[in-house]
Design a protein around this motif. Structure first.
Motif, short mmCIF file in Angstrom:
data_model
loop_
_atom_site.label_atom_id
_atom_site.label_comp_id
_atom_site.label_asym_id
_atom_site.label_seq_id
_atom_site.Cartn_x
_atom_site.Cartn_y
_atom_site.Cartn_z
N GLU A 1 65.67 67.08 -23.25
CA GLU A 1 64.53 66.81 -24.11
C GLU A 1 63.53 65.89 -23.43
O GLU A 1 62.46 65.65 -23.95
CB GLU A 1 65.02 66.16 -25.42
N ASN A 2 63.87 65.34 -22.28
CA ASN A 2 62.99 64.39 -21.60
C ASN A 2 62.95 64.74 -20.12
O ASN A 2 63.53 64.06 -19.30
CB ASN A 2 63.51 62.97 -21.81
N PRO A 3 62.26 65.82 -19.75
CA PRO A 3 62.32 66.32 -18.38
C PRO A 3 61.73 65.37 -17.36
O PRO A 3 61.97 65.53 -16.17
CB PRO A 3 61.50 67.62 -18.46
N GLN A 4 60.93 64.35 -17.78
CA GLN A 4 60.34 63.46 -16.79
C GLN A 4 61.34 62.43 -16.27
O GLN A 4 61.09 61.74 -15.30
CB GLN A 4 59.13 62.74 -17.37
N VAL A 5 62.50 62.28 -16.93
CA VAL A 5 63.53 61.38 -16.43
C VAL A 5 64.28 62.09 -15.31
O VAL A 5 64.88 63.12 -15.54
CB VAL A 5 64.52 60.98 -17.54
N PRO A 6 64.23 61.60 -14.07
CA PRO A 6 64.84 62.33 -12.95
C PRO A 6 66.35 62.27 -12.99
O PRO A 6 66.95 61.37 -13.57
CB PRO A 6 64.31 61.57 -11.72
N GLU A 7 66.98 63.25 -12.36
CA GLU A 7 68.43 63.22 -12.19
C GLU A 7 68.77 62.03 -11.30
O GLU A 7 68.13 61.78 -10.29
CB GLU A 7 68.90 64.52 -11.52
N ASN A 8 69.79 61.30 -11.68
CA ASN A 8 70.19 60.12 -10.90
C ASN A 8 71.30 60.48 -9.93
O ASN A 8 72.40 60.83 -10.35
CB ASN A 8 70.66 59.00 -11.84
N ASP A 9 71.00 60.41 -8.64
CA ASP A 9 72.05 60.64 -7.65
C ASP A 9 72.52 59.32 -7.05
O ASP A 9 73.20 59.29 -6.04
CB ASP A 9 71.55 61.58 -6.54
N ILE A 10 72.13 58.20 -7.69
CA ILE A 10 72.53 56.87 -7.23
C ILE A 10 73.49 56.29 -8.25
O ILE A 10 73.15 56.15 -9.42
CB ILE A 10 71.32 55.96 -7.05
N PRO A 11 74.71 55.96 -7.87
CA PRO A 11 75.69 55.45 -8.83
C PRO A 11 75.36 54.03 -9.28
O PRO A 11 74.64 53.30 -8.61
CB PRO A 11 77.00 55.47 -8.04
N ILE A 12 75.91 53.65 -10.44
CA ILE A 12 75.63 52.33 -10.99
C ILE A 12 76.52 51.26 -10.36
O ILE A 12 76.36 50.09 -10.59
CB ILE A 12 75.83 52.34 -12.52
N GLY A 13 77.46 51.65 -9.50
CA GLY A 13 78.45 50.72 -8.97
C GLY A 13 77.93 49.76 -7.92
O GLY A 13 77.05 48.96 -8.19
N GLU A 14 78.42 49.87 -6.69
CA GLU A 14 78.13 48.88 -5.66
C GLU A 14 76.96 49.26 -4.77
O GLU A 14 76.62 48.52 -3.85
CB GLU A 14 79.38 48.67 -4.79
N GLU A 15 76.33 50.39 -4.99
CA GLU A 15 75.21 50.83 -4.16
C GLU A 15 74.10 49.77 -4.15
O GLU A 15 73.75 49.21 -5.20
CB GLU A 15 74.65 52.14 -4.70
N VAL A 16 73.56 49.50 -2.98
CA VAL A 16 72.42 48.60 -2.87
C VAL A 16 71.16 49.41 -3.12
O VAL A 16 70.90 50.42 -2.47
CB VAL A 16 72.36 47.93 -1.49
N PHE A 17 70.37 48.99 -4.10
CA PHE A 17 69.12 49.66 -4.42
C PHE A 17 68.01 49.06 -3.55
O PHE A 17 67.78 47.85 -3.57
CB PHE A 17 68.75 49.46 -5.89
N ARG A 18 67.29 49.89 -2.83
CA ARG A 18 66.20 49.45 -1.98
C ARG A 18 64.89 49.90 -2.61
O ARG A 18 64.72 51.06 -2.97
CB ARG A 18 66.37 50.01 -0.57
N VAL A 19 63.96 48.95 -2.74
CA VAL A 19 62.74 49.17 -3.51
C VAL A 19 61.53 48.80 -2.64
O VAL A 19 61.48 47.69 -2.09
CB VAL A 19 62.75 48.30 -4.79
N PRO A 20 60.54 49.69 -2.51
CA PRO A 20 59.37 49.38 -1.67
C PRO A 20 58.31 48.59 -2.43
O PRO A 20 58.08 48.80 -3.62
CB PRO A 20 58.84 50.77 -1.31
N VAL A 21 57.65 47.68 -1.72
CA VAL A 21 56.55 46.91 -2.29
C VAL A 21 55.34 47.02 -1.37
O VAL A 21 55.47 47.26 -0.17
CB VAL A 21 56.92 45.42 -2.47
N VAL A 22 54.16 46.88 -1.96
CA VAL A 22 52.94 46.71 -1.19
C VAL A 22 52.33 45.40 -1.65
O VAL A 22 52.22 45.12 -2.85
CB VAL A 22 51.96 47.89 -1.38
N VAL A 23 51.94 44.57 -0.69
CA VAL A 23 51.29 43.30 -1.00
C VAL A 23 49.81 43.44 -0.72
O VAL A 23 49.38 43.60 0.43
CB VAL A 23 51.89 42.15 -0.16
N HIS A 24 49.03 43.43 -1.80
CA HIS A 24 47.57 43.50 -1.69
C HIS A 24 47.05 42.05 -1.60
O HIS A 24 47.12 41.30 -2.58
CB HIS A 24 46.96 44.17 -2.92
#
Length: 308
Positions: free
Chosen positions: A25-48
């Motif tokens: 019912e909410n197709p804009q939510v992507p499939e999650n292939d990243i587990p909630i456990g010990e995986e390190v989440f890497r997030v990009p930033v841009v500094v303006h």
């Protein structure tokens, strides 16, 4: 089966089940292939770096070195790194397993160091107040590919007065009404006064780069430890002692139940040299946002994490 201990974990599990049942019912939510456990989440930033015509490294046109050091501090804090100011030995202290990366390519695919300098000299924009909508007129990159961070060229007279602002995620977790949720068409991101970005020698308690740590917490769904200033419903994290008043300074005091408040928590207004802690439930909450907020989740797959 693991015992569900915390108020937030119980709520989060319920929300995960809701998402699972309503995926179609909410197709804009992507499939999650990243587990909630010990995986390190890497997030990009841009500094303006929004500056007023100075050479790089002078006044509000901050040097590359200062920006790079600020991102190092952010990672030291979020990863609870031993041997840094971000380490603590508190029983409830957590390594959030979230890391931030200066974007490695521009939106159009060119090599990039994560720092976008914008000279405001001669540029006229609408006066939209001190918030992301105003500074997005100078630079705003897709927030599903980068966390937009603006260093703002405020006057020196605002030192220790204007520090930072962040928008929060519009997601179904308790307490988001206490965050600055963008409305339709609004920009989202984080503003940090140029004087409080990274380490500096200013005459202020906020000079060690913790303003960005605090505001990034808000961007990923954390409340102040006092939340809505209600002893029962404050920040929805049971491992932060309940407090119903703002927490400043560097000296702890008894909270709602007589337990000493967590003076060292990044989500207070305490001094930078005192801050060194996210709790386990705060880390859970931020990771939940990265997994289940559609825009924040897409950051984990951004092309900006990779060289072009």
């Amino acid at each position: 089966m693991q015992i569900i201990k915390s108020k937030f974990t119980r709520i989060a599990l319920l929300l995960i089940l809701v998402h699972s049942c309503s995926k179609n019912e909410n197709p804009q939510v992507p499939e999650n292939d990243i587990p909630i456990g010990e995986e390190v989440f890497r997030v990009p930033v841009v500094v303006h770096i929004i500056h007023s015509g100075h050479e790089a490294g002078e006044e509000n046109n901050l040097s590359d070195e200062r920006v790079i050091r600020q991102i190092e501090i952010l990672n030291e804090d979020f990863r609870r790194k031993p041997g840094t100011r971000g380490f603590n030995s508190h029983k409830d202290g957590a390594d959030s397993r979230i890391e931030f990366v200066l974007g490695r390519q521009t939106p159009d695919g060119h090599p990039f160091n994560g720092i976008n300098r914008v000279d405001t000299t001669g540029i006229k924009v609408d006066v939209l107040g001190y918030g992301p909508n105003h500074f997005a007129q100078y630079a705003y990159w897709n927030p599903e590919e980068y966390i937009n961070i603006w260093t703002t060229p405020v006057p020196r007279s605002t030192e220790c007065l204007a520090l930072g602002i962040a928008t929060g995620p519009d997601i179904d977790i308790p307490g988001v009404e206490h965050l600055a949720i963008p409305q339709a068409g609004d920009a989202e991101g984080i503003l940090i006064s140029w004087m409080h970005f990274g380490e500096s020698e200013i005459d202020c308690h906020a000079k060690l780069g913790r303003t960005l740590t605090h505001e990034m917490g808000h961007y990923l769904g954390l409340l102040h430890t006092w939340g809505g200033a209600d002893c029962e419903f404050n920040d929805y994290c049971e491992d932060t002692p309940a407090v119903d008043t703002q927490v400043f300074g560097r000296t702890s005091f008894p909270g709602c139940t007589g337990e000493m408040v967590q003076i060292e928590n990044y989500m207070n207004y305490t001094h930078d040299d005192v801050m060194n802690m996210f709790t386990k439930e705060q880390a859970e909450r931020m990771r939940y946002v990265l997994l289940h907020h559609p825009g924040r989740n897409l950051l984990l797959r951004s092309k900006a994490l990779k060289n072009p």
